[in-house]
Design an enzyme around this catalytic site. Structure first.
Site, short mmCIF file in Angstrom:
data_model
loop_
_atom_site.label_atom_id
_atom_site.label_comp_id
_atom_site.label_asym_id
_atom_site.label_seq_id
_atom_site.Cartn_x
_atom_site.Cartn_y
_atom_site.Cartn_z
CD GLU A 77 17.79 61.58 30.41
OE1 GLU A 77 18.48 62.45 30.97
OE2 GLU A 77 16.55 61.68 30.26
CG ASP A 119 53.95 37.95 50.03
OD1 ASP A 119 54.27 37.92 51.24
OD2 ASP A 119 54.36 37.13 49.21
CG ASP A 381 53.99 37.87 42.63
OD1 ASP A 381 53.55 37.05 43.47
OD2 ASP A 381 55.17 38.26 42.63
CG ASP A 385 49.18 35.65 45.54
OD1 ASP A 385 48.95 35.19 46.67
OD2 ASP A 385 50.31 36.01 45.17
#
Length: 430
Positions: A77, A119, A381, A385
């Site tokens: 749990e 990249d 970025d 992308d």
């Protein structure tokens, strides 16, 4: 002219891909495996209790109650709370190392990562692109080529890339040109065209990837001002010149022009043909000194780095050689387009360099590697992308990236340095 709207646009397709459900991440797969293990153990123990009592003839309601109590007792749990607390502590530790965590479970995925797709600009290079010079089809320096580049980059609409910025900053403007119309850059054509007027004459000025530009050129201009036919032999000479420049680490943009009717007021793609090739501009983006050590650290952690770039093969190979990065195998965007997903999964697993890759092919590569059983990270970025960042087990963007890329990412680097990512991998495993 409105061509398409909403979800039918390129941006709409990117937005839709970010909402699509991806395969389970490494964390989800691991958690599911742990849950199934506990479930099997619980079922086995409960059956053993019941069967043992059955064998000895002592089967009763108390036996069933004890079996149920045993099953409840074995249920973890507190597991969700424990996971949340420990992952939150990891997120705090990563924040001190300039790695912001947006999705807590991405910490585990980062630690489980065995392939990083990146990249080269900004991670393997300094991202300080400068105009290194311009040359004509004979390889001689040409200020006229730079001037034509400046006209195109100054008048082009849409989002300017870093090459456009380098041209505008590096070449003085010529105020004798007047803008009429343009066709912005796209990744299918790999070029951008401007219709401009000077001294009563209209000109189509097109710049783009040199090898793509040659396909729509029928002539070339020599250094003495004369023109020649762009036959097969001359094309081979130009391609050899491009490759030689690329081996020096120079990124190239070609430029070509064509005279247009004086009453032309709008450009169409069909008009990009029978151009006169004028030459190329060369750009330099210095390798990042820290990249070699960062990649070595990632390799020591068992993470293979794959470079996915839109640049030409010679440029990427020069960078890899300059940084002494371990890399084997190379694929081009054209090769990727000719493979189905199953074939790409096999080829991508043994290939470390991908060149002239279109944005939509990045996410294909990531999905293919995941399909082959790898835990994949992708760092990017740009707007294009976004789908690839979303497709990875762990998507990574950088501070200063586009809003789309940062929204799709699970982790955000506050420094453009793979060394920070190597620290994150170690913390994720801890």
């Amino acid at each position: 002219l409105v061509a398409v709207t909403g979800h039918a646009t390129r941006f709409g397709a990117i937005a839709a891909s970010l909402l699509s459900k991806q395969p389970p991440t490494a964390f989800e797969r691991g958690l599911h495996a742990l849950g199934m293990l506990i479930l099997r153990l619980t079922g086995f123990l409960v059956l053993m209790v019941v069967l043992s009592q059955l064998v000895y003839g002592r089967l009763s309601i108390e036996t069933f109650l004890f079996a149920v109590a045993l099953a409840v007792g074995l249920t973890p749990e507190l597991l969700p709370m424990i996971m949340t607390v420990t992952l939150a502590q990891g997120a705090m530790a990563m924040a001190k190392r300039k790695l912001v965590v947006k999705r807590l479970s991405a910490i585990h995925d980062l630690g489980a990562m065995d392939i990083l797709c990146t990249d080269k600009t900004g991670t393997l290079t300094e991202a300080r692109i400068t105009l290194a010079g311009s040359f004509d089809p004979e390889g001689q320096d040409s200020a006229e080529v730079a001037a034509l580049m400046q006209v195109n980059s100054r008048f082009i609409t849409g989002i300017r890339n870093n090459l456009d910025e380098a041209i505008v900053k590096g070449v003085p403007p010529d105020d004798g040109w007047t803008y009429i119309d343009d066709l912005p850059f796209d990744f299918l054509r790999r070029r951008a065209s401007v219709l401009a007027r000077r001294e009563g004459r209209s000109w189509l000025i097109t710049k783009g990837a040199p090898e793509q530009l040659l396909r729509i050129c029928s002539r070339f201009r020599r250094g003495d001002g004369s023109e020649g036919v762009l036959d097969a032999e001359q094309r081979r000479r130009l391609e050899a010149l491009f490759e030689a420049k690329g081996r020096q680490g120079l990124r190239l943009l070609g430029v070509a022009i064509a005279a247009m009717p004086s009453d032309c007021r709008a450009l169409r793609r069909e008009q990009e043909k029978d151009l006169v090739f004028r030459g190329c501009a060369a750009f330099l983006d210095p390798p990042k000194a820290s990249a070699t050590e960062a990649v070595d650290r990632l390799h020591a952690l068992g993470v293979k780095v794959k470079v996915i770039s839109g640049d030409a093969e010679p440029v990427v190979r020069h960078l890899v050689g300059a940084l002494e990065l371990p890399a084997q195998g190379l694929m081009t965007g054209e090769e990727i387009a000719g493979l189905n997903d199953a074939a790409l999964a096999i080829r991508a697993a043994t290939t470390d360099l991908f060149v002239r890759v279109a944005p939509e092919q990045k996410s294909r590569i990531v999905r293919a590697l995941r399909r082959a059983g790898h835990t994949v990270g992708f760092i990017g970025d740009g707007i294009n992308d976004g789908p690839a960042i979303h497709a990875g087990d762990v998507g990574i963007s950088v501070d200063g990236g586009t809003e789309v890329a940062r929204q799709a990412a699970d982790l955000i680097l506050l420094e453009h340095d793979l060394g920070v990512l190597a620290d994150g991998v170690a913390e994720g495993r801890r």
